[in-house]
Design a protein around this motif. Sequence first.
Motif, PDB file in Angstrom:
ATOM      1  N   SER A 111       0.126   9.267  -5.567  1.00 24.25           N
ATOM      2  CA  SER A 111      -0.326   9.829  -4.287  1.00 24.25           C
ATOM      3  C   SER A 111      -1.740  10.374  -4.405  1.00 24.25           C
ATOM      4  O   SER A 111      -1.955  11.589  -4.482  1.00 24.25           O
ATOM      5  N   ASN A 112      -2.713   9.457  -4.405  1.00 26.59           N
ATOM      6  CA  ASN A 112      -4.111   9.868  -4.490  1.00 26.59           C
ATOM      7  C   ASN A 112      -4.867   9.441  -3.236  1.00 26.59           C
ATOM      8  O   ASN A 112      -4.322   8.770  -2.357  1.00 26.59           O
ATOM      9  N   LEU A 113      -6.134   9.835  -3.150  1.00 24.21           N
ATOM     10  CA  LEU A 113      -6.942   9.561  -1.968  1.00 24.21           C
ATOM     11  C   LEU A 113      -7.106   8.065  -1.729  1.00 24.21           C
ATOM     12  O   LEU A 113      -6.957   7.585  -0.593  1.00 24.21           O
ATOM     13  N   GLU A 114      -7.409   7.323  -2.770  1.00 17.53           N
ATOM     14  CA  GLU A 114      -7.647   5.890  -2.606  1.00 17.53           C
ATOM     15  C   GLU A 114      -6.424   5.188  -2.024  1.00 17.53           C
ATOM     16  O   GLU A 114      -6.532   4.383  -1.087  1.00 17.53           O
ATOM     17  N   ASN A 115      -5.253   5.483  -2.552  1.00 14.75           N
ATOM     18  CA  ASN A 115      -4.039   4.828  -2.062  1.00 14.75           C
ATOM     19  C   ASN A 115      -3.684   5.262  -0.642  1.00 14.75           C
ATOM     20  O   ASN A 115      -3.159   4.463   0.146  1.00 14.75           O
ATOM     21  N   LEU A 116      -3.997   6.510  -0.299  1.00 13.85           N
ATOM     22  CA  LEU A 116      -3.741   6.975   1.062  1.00 13.85           C
ATOM     23  C   LEU A 116      -4.674   6.265   2.052  1.00 13.85           C
ATOM     24  O   LEU A 116      -4.240   5.836   3.135  1.00 13.85           O
ATOM     25  N   ILE A 117      -5.926   6.110   1.659  1.00 13.28           N
ATOM     26  CA  ILE A 117      -6.873   5.404   2.522  1.00 13.28           C
ATOM     27  C   ILE A 117      -6.443   3.955   2.741  1.00 13.28           C
ATOM     28  O   ILE A 117      -6.559   3.420   3.848  1.00 13.28           O
ATOM     29  N   TRP A 118      -5.915   3.322   1.702  1.00 20.06           N
ATOM     30  CA  TRP A 118      -5.488   1.929   1.857  1.00 20.06           C
ATOM     31  C   TRP A 118      -4.347   1.798   2.861  1.00 20.06           C
ATOM     32  O   TRP A 118      -4.262   0.787   3.584  1.00 20.06           O
ATOM     33  N   ILE A 119      -3.483   2.792   2.935  1.00 19.22           N
ATOM     34  CA  ILE A 119      -2.437   2.744   3.968  1.00 19.22           C
ATOM     35  C   ILE A 119      -3.085   2.725   5.349  1.00 19.22           C
ATOM     36  O   ILE A 119      -2.751   1.905   6.212  1.00 19.22           O
ATOM     37  N   GLY A 120      -4.042   3.635   5.573  1.00 18.30           N
ATOM     38  CA  GLY A 120      -4.725   3.676   6.862  1.00 18.30           C
ATOM     39  C   GLY A 120      -5.472   2.398   7.165  1.00 18.30           C
ATOM     40  O   GLY A 120      -5.459   1.906   8.308  1.00 18.30           O
ATOM     41  N   ARG A 121      -6.114   1.826   6.159  1.00 22.18           N
ATOM     42  CA  ARG A 121      -6.845   0.580   6.384  1.00 22.18           C
ATOM     43  C   ARG A 121      -5.888  -0.549   6.764  1.00 22.18           C
ATOM     44  O   ARG A 121      -6.175  -1.347   7.671  1.00 22.18           O
ATOM     45  N   ARG A 122      -4.770  -0.628   6.094  1.00 18.26           N
ATOM     46  CA  ARG A 122      -3.792  -1.680   6.408  1.00 18.26           C
ATOM     47  C   ARG A 122      -3.193  -1.475   7.791  1.00 18.26           C
ATOM     48  O   ARG A 122      -2.933  -2.442   8.515  1.00 18.26           O
ATOM     49  N   ALA A 179       0.834  -1.205   0.000  1.00 19.29           N
ATOM     50  CA  ALA A 179       0.000   0.000   0.000  1.00 19.29           C
ATOM     51  C   ALA A 179       0.866   1.251   0.000  1.00 19.29           C
ATOM     52  O   ALA A 179       0.556   2.240  -0.678  1.00 19.29           O
ATOM     53  N   GLU A 180       1.941   1.207   0.761  1.00 15.41           N
ATOM     54  CA  GLU A 180       2.847   2.355   0.803  1.00 15.41           C
ATOM     55  C   GLU A 180       3.525   2.573  -0.546  1.00 15.41           C
ATOM     56  O   GLU A 180       3.690   3.715  -1.004  1.00 15.41           O
TER      57      GLU A 180
END
Length: 324
Positions: A77-88, A69-70
């Motif tokens: 560097s978009n919203l979806e990929n940033l959210i996936w970091i938080g989810r993981r 995810a990182e």
Amino acid sequence: MNWKINLFLLMFPVLYACEGTTVVKKKTQNNFIVHNENVFQAFSLKGDSLFTKIDSIAQKPQMKALEDAEEAYLEQSNLENLIWIGRREAYLGRFDLAIRTFTKAVSEYPEAFEPLRHRGHRYISIRKFDEAIEDFEKAALLMNGSVIQTEQDGMPNKLNIPLSNVQFNVWYHLGLAHYLKGEWEEALEAYKNCLEVSVNDDLKIATMDWYYMTLMKLGREDEANDLIKPIKKGLDIIENEAYFKRILMYKGEINPEELLDVDANASDQKLQYVTQGYGLGNYYLTQGDTVKAKSIFQNVLNTGYWSAFGYIASEMELAKLSNE
């Protein structure tokens, strides 16, 4: 923010409450320090300290998923990929880091309701219900009138079919936050809205279970029974079997004792037990059997699975009963 370094500071949760913190340090192949220690996350509703314990070896797949995810975020560097970091991060039990990541997303994308949905969820995990409610209410305003948005699973079900949607998750968790505060009328309103975006049987079952319990808390037993009357055995439920069994118990179609007969080979065995345990304890509570209810709620807490909703609800019930 250096996501690469943050990865190696994470530690997986075997989730439980404890008092001490023992630190053992070792080097990874990349020469970063990994701390195998208990990381404080929250206070329970009974005042106990709740910790996440990380095992970077046992949880290597989860760590790899976070690393991926990182990498994705570094590439785009978009919203979806940033959210996936938080989810993981949240799946690893590091709710503190997940909330920080979702806060970054809220700040950078102020018109987006998705990061508010996820941050609110993790505020519930750490018992910050007021903050969760604020996030979900903002998300509800932002998503008003939007098309139903399917939410991809971080931990796929047995058929690998995403079932939930963002709108459902906002209303569902808003209802839960109010429920855990004992705000039954507000919870009921949220579950009414949630039912409107419960677009398949799995979502309807999950919503109707909490909706039913909320009506029972309000003493509206006839309405509660009417709500679940259409639910019959034989529904093809993919991932919310625990809630389905609870509803069948309310209808008298399965014995209460059957509720705790969870599949010993299931990967989510402990989660099933916690979910079923709260439903069973709450059932006995509505029947006036406080002694049996308290015993079951305590058994739920004994699992140590403190991030599960059934665990938090059991905490809530025991805290209330101890004050009566």
